[in-house]
Structure formats: C-alpha cells, structure tokens
Design a protein around this motif. Structure first.
Motif, mmCIF file in Angstrom:
data_model
loop_
_atom_site.group_PDB
_atom_site.id
_atom_site.type_symbol
_atom_site.label_atom_id
_atom_site.label_comp_id
_atom_site.label_asym_id
_atom_site.label_seq_id
_atom_site.Cartn_x
_atom_site.Cartn_y
_atom_site.Cartn_z
ATOM 1 N N ASN A 2 18.653 2.911 76.915
ATOM 2 C CA ASN A 2 18.737 2.153 75.844
ATOM 3 C C ASN A 2 17.854 2.185 74.885
ATOM 4 O O ASN A 2 17.215 1.289 74.116
ATOM 5 C CB ASN A 2 18.736 0.587 76.321
ATOM 6 C CG ASN A 2 19.757 0.014 76.808
ATOM 7 O OD1 ASN A 2 20.152 -0.943 77.629
ATOM 8 N ND2 ASN A 2 21.229 0.675 76.865
ATOM 9 N N GLN A 3 17.301 3.562 74.838
ATOM 10 C CA GLN A 3 16.283 3.917 73.960
ATOM 11 C C GLN A 3 16.675 5.101 73.022
ATOM 12 O O GLN A 3 16.838 6.145 73.517
ATOM 13 C CB GLN A 3 14.996 4.319 74.569
ATOM 14 C CG GLN A 3 14.719 3.622 75.878
ATOM 15 C CD GLN A 3 13.261 3.128 75.748
ATOM 16 O OE1 GLN A 3 12.208 3.498 75.123
ATOM 17 N NE2 GLN A 3 12.845 1.886 76.455
ATOM 18 N N PRO A 4 17.027 4.839 71.612
ATOM 19 C CA PRO A 4 16.781 3.457 71.118
ATOM 20 C C PRO A 4 18.066 2.419 71.531
ATOM 21 O O PRO A 4 19.072 3.059 71.907
ATOM 22 C CB PRO A 4 16.831 3.666 69.568
ATOM 23 C CG PRO A 4 17.695 4.980 69.379
ATOM 24 C CD PRO A 4 17.242 5.861 70.631
ATOM 25 N N ARG A 5 17.807 1.279 71.536
ATOM 26 C CA ARG A 5 19.058 0.323 71.950
ATOM 27 C C ARG A 5 19.960 0.110 70.652
ATOM 28 O O ARG A 5 19.682 0.032 69.501
ATOM 29 C CB ARG A 5 18.417 -1.020 72.128
ATOM 30 C CG ARG A 5 19.254 -2.005 72.481
ATOM 31 C CD ARG A 5 18.763 -3.542 72.508
ATOM 32 N NE ARG A 5 17.889 -3.579 73.835
ATOM 33 C CZ ARG A 5 17.581 -4.845 74.227
ATOM 34 N NH1 ARG A 5 17.754 -6.050 73.763
ATOM 35 N NH2 ARG A 5 16.924 -4.838 75.559
ATOM 36 N N ASN B 251 22.036 9.786 73.934
ATOM 37 C CA ASN B 251 21.868 10.146 75.329
ATOM 38 C C ASN B 251 22.675 11.469 75.519
ATOM 39 O O ASN B 251 23.946 11.384 74.857
ATOM 40 C CB ASN B 251 21.731 9.102 76.203
ATOM 41 C CG ASN B 251 20.623 8.170 76.093
ATOM 42 O OD1 ASN B 251 19.538 8.680 76.498
ATOM 43 N ND2 ASN B 251 20.850 6.936 75.533
ATOM 44 N N ALA C 93 10.870 -3.244 81.022
ATOM 45 C CA ALA C 93 10.512 -1.862 81.588
ATOM 46 C C ALA C 93 9.239 -2.012 82.641
ATOM 47 O O ALA C 93 8.714 -1.074 83.042
ATOM 48 C CB ALA C 93 9.933 -1.345 80.387
ATOM 49 N N ARG D 179 16.564 2.102 82.115
ATOM 50 C CA ARG D 179 16.193 1.624 80.894
ATOM 51 C C ARG D 179 16.025 2.403 79.563
ATOM 52 O O ARG D 179 16.332 2.290 78.638
ATOM 53 C CB ARG D 179 14.814 1.011 81.074
ATOM 54 C CG ARG D 179 13.795 2.161 81.683
ATOM 55 C CD ARG D 179 12.641 1.447 82.190
ATOM 56 N NE ARG D 179 11.616 2.493 82.579
ATOM 57 C CZ ARG D 179 11.877 3.256 83.599
ATOM 58 N NH1 ARG D 179 12.783 3.155 84.309
ATOM 59 N NH2 ARG D 179 10.906 4.395 83.805
ATOM 60 N N PHE D 180 15.968 3.804 80.114
ATOM 61 C CA PHE D 180 15.904 4.641 79.253
ATOM 62 C C PHE D 180 17.070 4.988 78.384
ATOM 63 O O PHE D 180 16.953 5.728 77.313
ATOM 64 C CB PHE D 180 15.271 6.208 79.784
ATOM 65 C CG PHE D 180 16.295 6.776 80.917
ATOM 66 C CD1 PHE D 180 17.033 7.963 80.403
ATOM 67 C CD2 PHE D 180 16.334 6.207 81.990
ATOM 68 C CE1 PHE D 180 18.021 8.522 81.133
ATOM 69 C CE2 PHE D 180 17.029 6.944 82.834
ATOM 70 C CZ PHE D 180 17.870 8.168 82.359
#
Length: 585
Positions: A451-454, A403, A362, A448-449
């Motif tokens: 994969n939140q949560p991954r 997402n 990140a 990156r966002f």
C-alpha cells in the motif's frame, strides 16, 4: 436396421431404390434432419447432427459399419449410434422399415434412458476425461431439466473426493466458490459458474492418482475433547493417516460445530499454513457441505486432512520471523488467550473508531496490543474476525499499481484467509478462532509495503458520472481494456453514489468475471468480496467489499476468453444452431 413391415407410427422418408443407388440421403422427420444410409444391404437412420459439434453426419465417411464425421472425425457404430470417441457422445438412431420400395423410420423411438439420466452420465464423462465441452453441454441440458445446480455440484463433489489423492485443492475450492456466487448471478452466468466449478474439479484431478480412504476408529464413544486432541497431535507430526482416522471418527459422532472447532484448531496450530490456503480450504469444504448435504461430511472433510498435516508453516519462513518475529507474537497470544478471554467474559465490545487504521499500522506490536485489548474487552471471535476481513479488503482496495503484478496475489491471500476466518467464526465461537485472527492481522501487517503509496479509493459522495445502468456498462468496458484498476474503483464508487442497485452491480461483475478465463485467485477474490458485502456492517464496508474485487478484476482482465468460446458453442448446440456454418476449411 431394416425389416419387412412398417406400423402406423412410422414415417415415410425415402425410396429404397434411390437410397440404394446414392448410398445416403437426408430427410426431415418432424422437423429433425435424419441421415439415411444404405450400407452392406441394410438401411440405417441417425440424427444428422453430430453430437459433438453438430456437423452433418451425411457428409461423413462410411466403412465397415463405422460412420466417421468429416469435421472432427468422431466415429459412430451405425446400428446403435454408439461412439468410439467419448468426447463426441452417442448419436440418436431411429428404427427403420422397408415396405413396397419405401423406407420408413420411427421418429420417436423409446430412449434407452431418460434424458436427465443421459446428461448426468455425460457430466460424469466430462469429469472423468477432463472434457470441458462435454461438461458444458451437460450442465446446460441439466439446467433445462431443472437440475442445473444441485446435480453438477453433487456430481463434482463426489468425483473430487474420490479422484485426487492429495484431497481438497483449487478445483473443489473453485466449485464451492461458484456455488456461493450462484445466487447473485443472472441465469446465463449461473450456468457459467457451474461449468467453471465442474471443469476446475476435472482439471485439478486430471492425471492425479485416486484417493484411497482410511477408516474411522471402531470406538464410537470417544469424546470430542479426546478426538480433537488426537487430531491436532497427528496433524502436528504430519501423520495424515492417523489424522484422517480421527476425523472420520469425529464426523460419524460429533455435531457440526464440534467438527468445525476441530478443523479450526488444527488448521491454526501453525502459522498461516499453505500461505492461507489451508484455512480457506477448510471453510470451503464446510460451506460446500451446506449445499450437498452433511451426510457427505465424512468423505468431504477427510479430503482436507492433507491440507493441514502436510502444509507449509509460516513460522518456518523468513517472512514471518525476520526482521520481526511476528510468528512468535501469534504463538504468545495463543498461550495468553485463556487469560484474555476470561478478562473479557460478560463484557460488550464495540469496535472503536480508528480500529481498522490501527490494524493497518506499520508497527506489529501496536497491532498485537490492539487485538489483546479487544479480546480482554469482550470482543467476540466473530467481531474480531470481521474487523480483520475488512482490513484485508483495504489492502486490496489501496494496492499500489507500482508494485510487481504478482504482488496482487499476496494481498489476495490475506483476503482469502480473513474471509474464511470471518465465516468460520460464524459457525463456532471456540477460542481457537482467535488464533486465526492474530494470523490474519499479522498477514495484513506483512502486506503493508503493497500500500506504498496507498492508492486512493473513491469516498462516498464523490459523485457519479452517469446513471447506474450506464455505469454498469462502463464497468464491463473497463474490464475490456488493460490497466483500468483505478477507473474500475471510480465506476463502482459512482454506482453507489448514483443510488444503483447493488444486486444489479454484482450481476454485472459476475458477467465480467465469468466471460473471462479467470484464474483461481480472481474467482476467489470476487466470491470473497460478494460474501463480505453480505456481512458488511455499514455502507462504507459495502462499498469496500465491491470496490476491492473490482480493482482486482481490472488488474487481471481481459483474458483470451477461451472458456467463453467453449460455453458459447455448447449454448449454440443446445439451441440447435449450425456451428459449422461459416467455418472455413
């Protein structure tokens, strides 16, 4: 038409008086239904199957020498069988003769053109008129004559380079992707892949103005460095005309590797152009030339100029410049490349443990530092590009389904870009490829966002719930239901754990892909995954290369499968089935 005397090759089919009274009849001639008409004092014979969808022409209406099919109203001139409707195709006619009150037909007339030529022409018709059924029938028949791959590919490439003013686009990219998938597919899916590629080219060109080509420069002695410099400069100022003339000159004089170097340099002078598509188009154009021959390089490569010169540029967007100016980090790295490359000269680099996780960081500064250290430690463009492609696949494999659905496109674009760079790095080791590596890595950071949560990915050894054949069937069943993203990953992971043949798994994924109305990005994603499977350096990477696209497919399936219906009709017509039977009026 009728005449006075038969010869020994003619077959008796009807009584002239009966035919005159009834106006029409159907006779079987060597196992083929032939429609006979008595019209305006003449006798005519035509194949009774309408070439459009097989409806009996004997049920059609006849007036003024024109036969109209009763199903879709295709019109045919009686004497020669020519159609007024290009979507229908001409119908086969048979010479007739009348003697002693008996009608005879020649069951085996000499064709006007060989059947292979006829279907090549029909493929061109399908492209020109954007007729999916015509194209599907042509591909299937050409496959019967052992021309199911090269002929559709070459025909579509030649059409796509001429009839789209904006040049290379989604149609040609899809065509190249389907060519890449071809070898991994079962026979029926090979046909579908080529039909998808051809029809996407036709659709992408439909309604567009044609392309008017520029000319190469007269000076054949211009050096590679000068042409590269001119090409980059003209692209930089969005002078597509000047850029095309430079590229055409280079195509006539330079080696393949030098051409790829020119394209990569200009395609990476700005950041992540056209939201990844520019570099992907460059790669697909080069890959497609491997299939159709590099003698087409001038016409094909010229079509990617607009994708470079007229492209949107990441540094012009807030995404790449706010709150962290990662575009500037890419430009700074490009300026420092000579020093980094010199430091790494003669060194051997092996990807350190945890390098992929670092690229998933990140913190963009940490990522930038890792890339700099890698180049200075001797990492080749190929090694670095592949590591970034693996990292991009991780973003898809770990995509969080909480997402927005459209965000699948975001992680896909990074995969598409990184896969293209990975493949281009295997064609040229020019330092310009490092620029693309930085851009791909920063795109991974920007994703990156998502994969939140991954999302979890099945680890090797998690176990298999069934044998490989059962798991492949289950995967198709998952694609039949919405929302099976994580289940698709479990099934693919289980197939590896069960010791299943990856080639069989890819054939199943290809079946699942090509029965759907798969969108451009889904087709790209699967093709990229299959390619990364080939390039994988470990069993874990091979798993990832198929788990990631399986998740992407499951997110986007099922669809209405309209295209599959078109292909099914074409296949049934090829087999001689009666499509109209069972159809309710």
């Amino acid at each position: 038409m009728s005449s006075d005397s038969p010869n020994q090759e003619f077959t008796e089919v009807a009584n002239i008086d009966v035919l005159r009274d009834n106006g029409r009849t159907v006779a079987m001639v060597e196992g083929r239904p032939v429609a006979l008409f008595h019209h305006e004092g003449e006798v005519y014979a035509l194949d009774n199957r309408c070439p459009h969808m097989g409806f009996p022409l004997s049920k059609g209406s006849l007036k003024d020498g024109l036969l109209t099919c009763d199903w879709h109203h295709a019109r045919f001139e009686l004497a020669q069988g020519d159609t007024l409707d290009i979507w229908a195709d001409d119908v086969q006619t048979f010479p007739t003769r009348v003697q002693d009150g008996t009608v005879y037909v020649d069951p085996n007339p000499e064709p006007d053109v060989p059947p292979e030529t006829h279907w090549r022409n029909r493929l061109a018709d399908g492209l020109a008129e954007n007729l999916s059924l015509v194209a599907a029938k042509a591909v299937i028949h050409l496959d019967h004559y052992d021309e199911g791959f090269v002929t559709p590919l070459e025909t579509a490439v030649d059409f796509g380079t001429q009839y789209r003013a904006d040049g290379w686009g989604r149609g040609m990219t899809t065509l190249g992707a389907m060519a890449n998938l071809y070898g991994d597919l079962a026979h029926d899916e090979k046909l579908r892949a080529m039909i998808v590629g051809v029809t996407e080219v036709a659709d992408n060109c439909d309604g567009e103005p044609p392309r008017f080509e520029q000319y190469a420069l007269d000076n054949d002695d211009l050096s590679q460095s000068r042409l590269k410099s001119w090409f980059r400069d003209t692209c930089d100022v969005r002078d597509s005309t000047g850029a095309e003339r430079c590229l055409r000159t280079a195509a006539n004089t330079l080696a393949r590797e030098d051409l790829v170097e020119m394209l990569v340099a200009a395609g990476t002078d700005h950041i992540y152009m056209n939201n990844s598509h520019t570099v992907d188009f460059i790669n697909k154009a080069v890959e497609t030339l491997d299939y159709v021959g590099w003698d087409r390089r001038e016409a094909v490569l010229a079509t990617v100029v607009d994708a470079i010169a007229d492209a949107s540029r990441g540094e012009e967007t807030s995404t790449w410049t706010r709150p962290v100016d990662v575009a500037k980090m890419c430009f700074d790295a490009a300026e420092d490349l000579p020093e980094m490359v010199a430091a790494g000269a003669g060194k051997d680099w092996n990807r350190p443990d945890g390098f992929i996780e670092t690229l998933l960081s990140a913190d963009p500064h940490r990522l930038d530092e890792a890339l700099r250290d890698a180049v200075a430690s001797g990492a080749s463009t190929e090694q670095l590009a592949h590591a970034i492609a693996v990292t991009a696949l991780r973003r898809v494999a770990h995509f969080g389904t909480g997402n927005e659905f459209s965000d699948w496109n975001t992680v896909h674009h990074t995969v598409s870009f990184a896969n293209a760079v990975d493949n281009l790095a295997r064609r040229t080791n020019a330092p310009d490829v490092y620029k693309a590596c930085w851009q791909g890595a920063m795109s991974v950071y920007l994703d990156r966002f998502l994969n939140q949560p991954r999302a979890s990915v099945p680890e090797p050894g998690a176990g298999a719930d069934g044998d490989p054949a059962e798991l492949r069937e289950r995967l198709l069943a998952v694609f039949d239901e919405q929302g099976g993203v994580d289940e698709a990953a479990r099934v693919v992971g289980g197939h590896f754990d069960a010791g299943g043949d990856p080639a069989a798994l890819k054939r199943t994924m290809g079946e699942g892909l090509l029965r759907e109305d798969a969108g451009f990005h889904t087709l790209q994603n699967v093709e990229a995954g299959f390619r990364q499977f080939e390039l994988a350096e470990s069993e874990r990477e091979r798993r990832l290369a198929l788990i990631a696209p399986a998740r992407y497919m499951a997110a986007h399936f099922p669809t209405r499968r309209e295209d599959e219906q078109t292909v099914t009709i074409a296949e049934r017509l090829f087999e001689g089935e009666s499509i109209h039977k069972g159809v309710k009026n």
